[in-house]
Scaffold this active site. Structure first.
Site, short mmCIF file in Angstrom:
data_model
loop_
_atom_site.label_atom_id
_atom_site.label_comp_id
_atom_site.label_asym_id
_atom_site.label_seq_id
_atom_site.Cartn_x
_atom_site.Cartn_y
_atom_site.Cartn_z
N ARG A 167 -15.25 20.82 -3.19
CA ARG A 167 -13.80 20.51 -3.32
C ARG A 167 -12.86 21.85 -2.83
O ARG A 167 -11.89 21.93 -3.17
CB ARG A 167 -13.58 19.98 -4.67
CG ARG A 167 -14.13 18.76 -4.83
CD ARG A 167 -14.24 18.50 -6.47
NE ARG A 167 -12.89 18.14 -6.93
CZ ARG A 167 -12.48 18.07 -8.03
NH1 ARG A 167 -13.16 18.86 -8.89
NH2 ARG A 167 -11.11 17.93 -8.41
N ASP A 197 0.97 -1.20 0.00
CA ASP A 197 0.11 -0.08 0.17
C ASP A 197 1.04 1.23 -0.16
O ASP A 197 1.95 1.22 0.83
CB ASP A 197 -0.89 0.03 1.36
CG ASP A 197 -2.24 -0.74 1.09
OD1 ASP A 197 -2.69 -0.84 0.02
OD2 ASP A 197 -2.67 -1.44 1.94
N SER A 237 -11.93 24.65 1.01
CA SER A 237 -12.42 24.97 2.07
C SER A 237 -11.77 26.42 2.65
O SER A 237 -11.17 27.03 1.51
CB SER A 237 -11.71 24.07 3.19
OG SER A 237 -10.32 24.02 3.03
#
Lengths: 682, 574
Positions: free
Chosen positions: A380, A306, A382
């Site tokens: 999408r 991963d 902030s």
């Protein structure tokens, strides 16, 4: 390697003493019969003992000292083998004991259906019960948090003293019986019945109670048994051969030769090697559910790594501010920090930290005049609105911020868009920052590759293991990271399904695949993989699907697990080679000695120049016994392993254990012969 | 040792290797079912034969059925030949009116020929009718083909992945005979005929020889037998003395040619294996292992024989080679063949498990005798038809298993994992080989009936018995001629060792193929140790030597080695 709270040294006094005691207990033929090679030695010892007793009663003292010494050393051979096994088990037992101490009787706060609480013994809990745990409580059994969040001390299991956060929902909801709640209150649904808890499993695993022989161990055992059978045939034929020359060989000598020839060294150490292999994993805070899994780890051809957590630290960090559209770097840093004040994500914090380098620290904001705009998947973006100054500051995906500026009738230069694209191409993440109708520039976020990971991956390649990086990132980002880490291949925009498909594809080519995982959606892939390492922080589903659990929840450890698996097999192979190679010298010691009285002109075969037939045979038997003791530390520690190509590993081990195995006993037997002769033991 | 001697040996060996290369390609085509230049002639005959047998040659079977059919076909032929020999007095081509041979000798002989052993407890020219001899020739074809096709089945087990079927026994068997043995046998029989080997139905001719003495000359269809006896590594000659009888081996050229016939196909089979598995380097490495062993054995035998018996030298016998004196140990050898060629022949016949002899192995120097026995104990220096390769691969599996562990992986061989089942079967084959040689050998040493057969006392007598059991188990068939084998004890016990020595290892080995064929193949990586090159060579060689030495060291030490040291000391046995 992390802290090891319950890891116990092999050679502690307690373990030694109980191992010595166990060595005698294991003389019980019912136990010895499980190890056919050593069983033959035991039968041989019984035979020579009987002969000794017979000689004693018949007052046949001609060779009684010789018979006695052979008998003693044969018994020692069995005892040494038992000792090797006991000492390897002893460490596990001690670990199990220290785990058991954490498992003192706990009172559970059972939550009944009517919402009332009842205190019952933890051992009465059943799957599906609901319990409450609060600050200071010990979690009574394995379960899943269905409500609340708490910090939990899991040191009883992991040895890690830093508390971990457990909360309901998601992949951090599993709690383990025996761990302690440090703060807050959680409601837990119990997921296991008494005796089936993780800690119970762990106890039986480290204790070796559920130990089964691994496939390679079984195959090796067959080889050893067949070699023993062949040597039995060889020894049986010696008597008629002596008879042909009108001679006679005493059964004591025949037994001595047989024991020297059969692969006692590896036979004695085989189970110790297996147990200590599991043990080395425990030392790395990895619990393997079976020895088979450890062995499979040595065979792995493909590692699925991963990206997050294994190859990179897992969170993107701001590395630079690139101003554009007329702003300067200070302005950009200033607004970037303002926009991130309420952003608690690691990315947000890294922006705040980076901005500090430009002197923006200790900000004072009037809370009344500030409005935080949280991130949403829809916008999408902030940011914050400073109401008093009428400033709308936004930070987020470049397209989204561009759209925001344009909505405010502003314009964005091509350069900004290009900068962003370039960052993407290099695998970074561009975040745009704007205030009202002005684009200020781009923050360069980057996934930071862990130090040293490239070297690890290179060394994996050397031993023929292909590494595949798995990531949910877009192909561009994925490629950049893959290049930086040096992995052989990568899968971008991966879903649990693509992971599964990849494993199956590799397996269909005959490859063995290892992976790590922690989420519930990793569970099918963990089960499918030949080696599935579940993170201890992961969900119960993941832990049950995998065949190993990493208590430190450190995915990089997969690499160590593979090395431990390999080391286990190498140790077995090397000691087998050593054991068989030893026989050459033993033949040269015993055959001339055996036939010296019958065929005196065979004397030139006594190339070691051993002083007498008896001392030659006794020396071989003594060597055969003490080599077991000498090799116990090696069996427990494992043969030295450094990642290298198969050919160079083989060359090295062939020289040490093959050639060494031929030479060492010549020297050893000669030395023992000199000592025996000097001490007038014969 | 002389330069011409060494040169004769090397030229013969080099010719064999050179001839084996194209032959191996041809054989790979044959068993891969690809077109070959003989198709035009053989295809019709082959399909006619299959039609006659009511067999669909394309229908493959799993290993059990393949093995079962093979063994049943073997037993069927065994029964027929047993009856022919037993009742030859009622059958044609028996001008000399030889009676049917005794049941025990027949048991021994029939088993001996069906298993490619050709141990002969009889003198062919004085016991068998021409019809019986030809029945044996029939088995010399089929036994060679049997060994060969089992090796082919094994190779398919390695090549095929996640499969079940290893082939069709009948089709492979007929291919081996029609496309390999028959054409070659015809060619070499004609060459032998040209060199003076008889081929006739006349059994005996009375002639007056140059010194005026009347003499009987035994003859028959010899050339046809000599060609297949060697091409099929059978070894059972027409005459009692085999190739030591000039009618079977008239001159040094036929001597070298006989060695060529013995060895070329076994060498070609190693190389065919490389082609079929698609890894020529691997096959050449195994070739190198076998060739090294062959050369070392040859060097020992030749030097020992050329050096001669030092004890004789002490007695004043000139054993130094010179223009007028071959020197060395000439006892039991033919003058016109000489020491070099005889050493080559003896080493070859035991390496390729032919068993045909052109000299008295009993008269060889002790260490030469040891080498000959050791070659048969190993039974993998190219070896007999197919079985040499099978034995080599069995040893490779054990070598790969131990070495594979040492590199830290579950051992794999050509991509296939070597697991408990393969180890079990490989070690069982190894154990059976040791058991079937050593236990009957020990029994023979312990019972009067066994000791009665010995010609020479002392360690040499022990070697004679050891040689007999090793030779029969290895399906070689040659003898340390000293031992009298035509007794009830030896006929039966050697018959049994031949039988079990042949079929138990083969069953284990074909079962390994059956297990391997089901497996996936793991792609090679840096983590797998390569099945070729010097390291692989070392590992295989070390395993062969170690396993061989550990199993047979005591027996060899008490036989030939003891005799050698006795000779040096001047210790005599009466």
């Amino acid at each position: 390697m992390s802290n090891k709270s319950y890891y116990v040294s092999a050679f502690s006094k307690d373990i030694m003493l109980s191992a010595i005691k166990d060595s005698f207990k294991k003389l019980n033929p019912k136990i010895t019969v499980k190890n056919p090679v050593m069983f033959v030695v035991e039968i041989g010892s019984v035979i020579t003992t009987a002969i000794f007793i017979k000689d004693l009663f018949l007052h046949d003292f001609k060779s009684i000292s010789f018979v006695f010494q052979i008998t003693v050393w044969l018994w020692f051979t069995v005892l040494f083998a038992n000792f090797a096994e006991s000492i390897s088990e002893g460490r596990g037992k001690a670990q199990a004991d220290s785990l058991r101490r954490t498992k003192t009787e706990v009172t559970a706060r059972l939550l009944k259906e009517d919402g009332k609480e009842e205190k019952i013994k933890a051992s009465l809990l059943r799957k599906g019960d609901t319990v409450i745990a609060e600050t200071g409580d010990t979690i009574p059994a394995d379960g899943e948090i269905i409500e609340g969040i708490a910090s939990v001390d899991e040191s009883a299991i992991t040895g890690e003293s830093a508390p971990v956060i457990r909360e309901s929902g998601g992949d951090r909801s599993a709690v383990t019986g025996g761990t302690k709640v440090l703060s807050d209150k959680i409601i837990i649904r119990i997921t296991s019945n008494p005796g089936e808890n993780f800690i119970d499993k762990m106890i039986s695993l480290v204790e070796g109670a559920s130990r089964q022989k691994t496939p390679n161990e079984i195959a090796l055992n067959i080889l050893l048994v067949m070699l023993t059978a062949i040597f039995l045939v060889v020894v049986i034929t010696l008597e008629p051969m002596a008879g042909y020359f009108h001679g006679y060989i005493s059964p004591v000598i025949l037994v001595a030769l047989l024991i020297c020839l059969i692969p006692t060294t590896i036979g004695a150490l085989l189970s110790a090697i297996g147990i200590s292999g599991m043990d080395r994993l425990v030392k790395h805070n990895v619990i393997a559910m079976s020895g088979k899994a450890v062995e499979a780890a040595g065979d792995v051809n493909t590692l699925l790594l991963d990206k997050t957590g294994t190859i990179t630290f897992g969170n993107r960090m701001a590395v630079s501010f690139i101003p554009s559209d007329g702003s300067d770097v200070n302005e950009l840093a200033d607004y970037a920090q303002l926009s991130s004040l309420s952003d608690e994500t690691p990315e947000g914090r890294s922006i705040v930290t980076l901005a500090k380098q430009y002197g923006f620290r200790g900000r004072h904001i009037d809370e009344k005049n500030i409005e935080f705009i949280p991130f949403s998947a829809f916008t999408r973006m902030s940011g914050v609105n400073l109401l008093d100054k009428n400033l709308q500051i936004r930070k987020g995906a470049v397209e989204a911020v561009v759209k925001f500026v344009e909505q405010n009738k502003g314009k964005v230069s091509d350069k900004t868009v290009k900068t962003a694209e370039e960052i993407s191409k290099k695998g970074g993440t561009p975040l745009a920052v704007a205030v009202n109708d002005r684009m200020l520039g781009i923050i360069h976020l980057k996934d930071v590759v862990k130090g040293g990971i490239k070297d690890r991956i290179d060394s994996l390649r050397k031993i023929g293991i292909k590494t595949v990086m798995i990531t949910g990132d877009n192909p561009l980002t994925a490629k950049a990271i893959a290049d930086e880490a040096g992995v052989d291949d990568f899968v971008s925009e991966a879903t649990p399904e693509t992971k599964m498909a990849l494993i199956k594809k590799e397996q269909s080519m005959g490859k063995l695949v290892a992976m790590t995982g922690d989420g519930t959606n990793d569970a099918p892939a963990l089960a499918q993989a030949d080696v599935g390492v579940a993170m201890n922080t992961g969900t119960m589903a993941a832990k049950e699907a995998g065949n190993m659990i990493d208590l430190d929840s450190n995915p990089t450890k997969l690499i160590e697990i593979v090395e431990i698996g390999k080391q286990l097999l190498i140790t077995r192979g090397s000691l087998t080679t050593f054991s068989i190679a030893n026989d050459v010298a033993k033949y040269f010691a015993i055959i001339p000695a055996m036939f010296a009285p019958i065929i005196p002109w065979l004397a030139p075969l006594n190339i070691m120049g051993l002083s007498s037939p008896e001392s030659a045979i006794l020396s071989a038997v003594i060597f055969n016994a003490i080599i077991i003791i000498i090799l116990i530390p090696l069996a427990l520690k494992g043969v030295k392993y450094k990642p290298a190509s198969a050919s160079s590993i083989l060359t090295r081990n062939l020289l040490i254990y093959g050639l060494g195995g031929i030479i060492v006993p010549f020297i050893g037997i000669k030395i023992i012969d000199v000592i025996i002769t000097y001490l007038h033991l014969i | 040792m002389t330069y011409t001697g060494v040169l004769q040996i090397l030229i013969t060996l080099a010719t064999m290797v050179i001839a084996a290369v194209p032959l191996s390609k041809y054989l790979a085509h044959v068993f891969n079912g690809e077109a070959t230049f003989l198709d035009g002639i053989i295809n019709p005959v082959e399909s006619l034969t299959l039609k006659f047998l009511k067999v669909n040659g394309n229908e493959e079977t799993d290993w059990i059925k393949y093995l079962k059919i093979g063994i049943i076909v073997n037993f069927f032929m065994l029964a027929i030949v047993y009856l022919i020999l037993r009742f030859q007095n009622f059958l044609p081509l028996n001008q000399m009116h030889y009676p049917g041979i005794s049941w025990a000798l027949d048991f021994n002989t029939a088993i001996s020929f069906i298993t490619n052993t050709n141990w002969q407890n009889y003198a062919g020219e004085e016991a068998l009718s021409n019809f019986s001899q030809m029945a044996l020739v029939f088995l010399q074809f089929t036994s060679a083909a049997t060994g060969l096709v089992f090796a082919v089945a094994f190779i398919r087990g390695l090549v095929r992945r996640e499969a079940k079927y290893v082939g069709n026994f009948y089709a492979d068997f007929i291919k081996a005979i029609y496309r390999l043995f028959l054409p070659l046998a015809i060619i070499f029989a004609v060459i032998m005929l040209w060199q003076g080997v008889p081929q006739t139905f006349v059994m005996q001719k009375k002639v007056t020889n140059m010194t005026g003495i009347k003499q009987k000359l035994s003859m028959g269809p010899v050339a046809s037998m000599v060609s297949i006896e060697n091409l099929g590594t059978n070894g059972g000659g027409f005459y009692d003395a085999n190739a030591a009888q000039p009618y079977e081996n008239p001159n040094p050229f036929t001597n070298a040619l006989t060695v060529f016939m013995m060895g070329t196909i076994p060498i070609a089979l190693f190389l065919m294996y490389g082609i079929m598995i698609g890894n020529k380097k691997h096959a050449w490495t195994l070739f190198a292992v076998a060739m090294t062993l062959l050369l070392v054995c040859l060097a020992i035998v030749y030097s020992q024989e050329a050096h001669g018996n030092p004890f004789l030298a002490k007695l004043g016998v000139n054993i130094v080679a010179s223009k007028n004196n071959p020197g060395g140990n000439m006892e039991g050898k033919q003058e016109h063949i000489g020491i070099a060629q005889t050493s080559l022949f003896a080493t070859a016949t035991t390496a390729f498990t032919t068993g045909n002899v052109d000299s008295a192995h009993d008269s060889f120097m002790p260490l030469s005798g040891m080498v000959l026995i050791a070659e048969m104990m190993l039974n993998l220096i190219f070896g007999g038809k197919g079985v040499g390769l099978l034995n080599m691969l069995t040893m490779v599996i054990i070598a790969v298993f131990i070495a594979g562990l040492m590199v830290g992986r579950t051992p794999e061989f050509l991509g296939k994992k070597i697991e408990a089942k393969e180890v079990k079967l490989a070690t069982l084959a190894m154990f059976a080989h040791a058991f079937i040689i050593l236990i009957p050998f020990a029994i023979a040493l312990a019972v009067p009936a066994g000791l009665a057969g010995i010609l020479n006392p002392g360690p040499h007598g022990l070697s004679e018995i050891l040689y007999a059991y090793t030779s029969t188990v290895a399906n070689n068939g040659s003898a340390f001629a000293g031992l009298n084998g035509n007794t009830l004890f030896y006929n039966i016990s050697l018959g049994l060792t031949i039988f079990f020595g042949r079929y138990i290892p083969i069953i284990c080995q074909v079962a390994i193929a059956g297990s391997l064929i089901k497996k996936k193949s793991i792609p090679e990586s840096a983590g797998t140790f390569p099945a070729h090159g010097f390291l692989f060579y070392t590992v295989v060689m070390a395993t062969i030597l170690l396993v061989g030495a550990l199993t047979f060291f005591p027996a060899l030490a008490l036989g030939p080695v003891a005799e050698h040291f006795a000779m040096i000391k001047g210790h005599l046995f009466y």
